[in-house]
Design a protein around this motif. Structure first.
Motif, mmCIF file in Angstrom:
data_model
loop_
_atom_site.group_PDB
_atom_site.id
_atom_site.type_symbol
_atom_site.label_atom_id
_atom_site.label_comp_id
_atom_site.label_asym_id
_atom_site.label_seq_id
_atom_site.Cartn_x
_atom_site.Cartn_y
_atom_site.Cartn_z
ATOM 1 N N ARG A 36 0.828 -1.205 0.000
ATOM 2 C CA ARG A 36 0.000 0.000 0.000
ATOM 3 C C ARG A 36 0.865 1.258 0.000
ATOM 4 O O ARG A 36 0.589 2.211 -0.721
ATOM 5 N N GLU A 37 1.919 1.253 0.785
ATOM 6 C CA GLU A 37 2.810 2.411 0.852
ATOM 7 C C GLU A 37 3.471 2.669 -0.504
ATOM 8 O O GLU A 37 3.580 3.817 -0.949
ATOM 9 N N ALA A 38 3.905 1.591 -1.162
ATOM 10 C CA ALA A 38 4.541 1.724 -2.477
ATOM 11 C C ALA A 38 3.546 2.268 -3.502
ATOM 12 O O ALA A 38 3.882 3.140 -4.308
ATOM 13 N N ALA A 39 2.324 1.755 -3.459
ATOM 14 C CA ALA A 39 1.304 2.205 -4.415
ATOM 15 C C ALA A 39 0.908 3.652 -4.149
ATOM 16 O O ALA A 39 0.801 4.465 -5.079
ATOM 17 N N GLU A 40 0.710 4.008 -2.900
ATOM 18 C CA GLU A 40 0.273 5.363 -2.571
ATOM 19 C C GLU A 40 1.361 6.397 -2.847
ATOM 20 O O GLU A 40 1.058 7.561 -3.114
ATOM 21 N N SER A 41 2.610 5.972 -2.822
ATOM 22 C CA SER A 41 3.693 6.903 -3.131
ATOM 23 C C SER A 41 3.638 7.361 -4.589
ATOM 24 O O SER A 41 4.195 8.394 -4.948
ATOM 25 N N PHE A 42 2.928 6.550 -5.417
ATOM 26 C CA PHE A 42 2.818 6.900 -6.837
ATOM 27 C C PHE A 42 1.775 7.996 -7.082
ATOM 28 O O PHE A 42 1.776 8.625 -8.126
ATOM 29 N N LEU A 43 0.908 8.233 -6.124
ATOM 30 C CA LEU A 43 -0.189 9.179 -6.331
ATOM 31 C C LEU A 43 0.300 10.577 -6.670
ATOM 32 O O LEU A 43 -0.354 11.308 -7.427
ATOM 33 N N SER A 148 20.041 -0.892 -3.195
ATOM 34 C CA SER A 148 19.764 0.537 -3.386
ATOM 35 C C SER A 148 18.356 0.802 -3.919
ATOM 36 O O SER A 148 17.943 1.952 -4.058
ATOM 37 N N LEU A 149 17.624 -0.281 -4.234
ATOM 38 C CA LEU A 149 16.280 -0.127 -4.795
ATOM 39 C C LEU A 149 15.216 -0.241 -3.704
ATOM 40 O O LEU A 149 15.352 -1.035 -2.785
ATOM 41 N N THR A 150 14.172 0.549 -3.856
ATOM 42 C CA THR A 150 13.018 0.401 -2.963
ATOM 43 C C THR A 150 11.835 -0.083 -3.790
ATOM 44 O O THR A 150 11.802 0.099 -5.014
ATOM 45 N N LEU A 151 10.879 -0.680 -3.116
ATOM 46 C CA LEU A 151 9.672 -1.158 -3.795
ATOM 47 C C LEU A 151 8.968 0.007 -4.491
ATOM 48 O O LEU A 151 8.505 -0.135 -5.631
ATOM 49 N N SER A 152 8.916 1.163 -3.855
ATOM 50 C CA SER A 152 8.245 2.333 -4.418
ATOM 51 C C SER A 152 8.921 2.810 -5.694
ATOM 52 O O SER A 152 8.265 3.115 -6.699
ATOM 53 N N GLU A 153 10.262 2.864 -5.686
ATOM 54 C CA GLU A 153 11.007 3.362 -6.846
ATOM 55 C C GLU A 153 10.842 2.447 -8.052
ATOM 56 O O GLU A 153 10.599 2.906 -9.179
ATOM 57 N N LEU A 154 10.975 1.140 -7.823
ATOM 58 C CA LEU A 154 10.872 0.203 -8.939
ATOM 59 C C LEU A 154 9.438 0.118 -9.443
ATOM 60 O O LEU A 154 9.194 -0.023 -10.646
ATOM 61 N N PHE A 155 8.459 0.213 -8.552
ATOM 62 C CA PHE A 155 7.054 0.225 -8.952
ATOM 63 C C PHE A 155 6.776 1.431 -9.849
ATOM 64 O O PHE A 155 6.113 1.315 -10.877
ATOM 65 N N ARG A 156 7.296 2.591 -9.468
ATOM 66 C CA ARG A 156 7.128 3.805 -10.279
ATOM 67 C C ARG A 156 7.736 3.611 -11.667
ATOM 68 O O ARG A 156 7.101 3.898 -12.684
ATOM 69 N N PHE A 157 8.982 3.099 -11.721
ATOM 70 C CA PHE A 157 9.672 2.916 -12.996
ATOM 71 C C PHE A 157 8.903 1.967 -13.915
ATOM 72 O O PHE A 157 8.666 2.255 -15.091
ATOM 73 N N MET A 158 8.494 0.821 -13.370
ATOM 74 C CA MET A 158 7.826 -0.186 -14.191
ATOM 75 C C MET A 158 6.436 0.257 -14.615
ATOM 76 O O MET A 158 5.982 -0.046 -15.726
#
Length: 276
Positions: A36-43, A148-158
């Motif tokens: 949820r945190e990774a997804a909400e960071s994309f908002l 060096s990767l976070t779930l939020s960063e890679l989710f945003r990129f993909m």
């Protein structure tokens, strides 16, 4: 030519799907608080300027389409060039400097939101699962990068890349495939420019291999020895549009490809169309 996504004819390119994603994230029940945190960071993620966003070259799976002839060929005077998908998948930017931007060839999908949003929700969950799996694999194969990767960063990129292969259902008739080039920052030296009636447009010059992977003989050697019958193989079929001078055009198009050592099947359009 791969054109910046910011300058394509469809003004909602990439943002259409991303806005759907943003609208659905608050309504999804995620499996973990981390997801949820990774997804909400994309908002609040902004796509940024053209150098931060992908470049796209578009193709269609429709070889003989009346809407396409009308849209792109004045009075039906044109050809539909059928490239080898094998060669398109290997297209790349040629450069002697550092590693060039990543390219990907794939089919465009057209999510249908008319029955609610189950398809969009499923894609968000699927992307998160893919990201988690990717990080786990990288922990084994490339632990330094993975750390060096976070779930939020890679989710945003993909998700940003994924959005390049999603368009509004109103474009479904185009049956589109795309070559997508990753962001070019800081490689401004790769940019080329062309002008339109209203602005200057940045694009990248992609090179398509002249022969298919696994070709049994060196095509360059064959082409330097005409008696060996060498031909380039990156174009498979050409359809001549519903021009008033179809027979004349067929003859000259065939001659053009033969003179350039490209063995290709040239056929006439089956569309009954006359533009007075």
């Amino acid at each position: 030519w791969a054109t910046s996504v910011c300058y394509l004819n469809d003004t909602s390119e990439q943002s259409h799907f991303l806005n759907l994603v943003r609208s659905r994230i608050p309504h999804i029940k995620f499996a973990t608080s981390e997801e949820r945190e990774a997804a909400e960071s994309f908002l609040n993620v902004q796509e940024g300027g053209f150098a931060n966003r992908p470049f796209i070259a578009s193709f269609s799976a429709e070889a003989d389409s009346l809407p396409q002839w009308r849209s792109y060929c004045n009075a039906g005077n044109g050809v539909a060039i059928g490239f080898s998908s094998n060669c398109l998948r290997r297209a790349a930017i040629k450069t002697d400097k550092s590693t060039p931007p990543f390219t990907r060839f794939d089919r465009v999908r057209y999510p249908d939101a008319s029955n609610g949003y189950p398809e969009i929700d499923a894609e968000i969950i699927e992307q998160l699962e893919t990201v988690k799996m990717t990080i786990e694999v990288m922990k084994i194969t490339d632990a330094v990068t993975a750390s060096s990767l976070t779930l939020s960063e890679l989710f945003r990129f993909m998700l940003l890349e994924h959005a390049c292969f999603r368009k509004s259902a109103s474009f479904r008739s185009e049956n589109e495939y795309r070559l997508v080039v990753d962001t070019i920052i800081p490689r401004y030296d790769l940019l080329r420019y062309r002008t339109t009636r209203s602005c200057m447009i940045p694009y990248l010059d992609l090179k398509i291999p002249h022969y298919e992977e696994g070709h049994d003989k060196d095509p360059d050697f064959q082409l330097s020895n005409p008696s060996m019958g060498g031909f380039y193989r990156f174009i498979k079929r050409v359809v001549v549009g519903p021009t008033p001078h179809k027979d004349l055009t067929l003859e000259t198009v065939r001659a053009f490809f033969w003179s350039n050592l490209i063995l290709v099947d040239v056929v006439p359009s089956n569309v009954s169309f006359r533009d007075w």
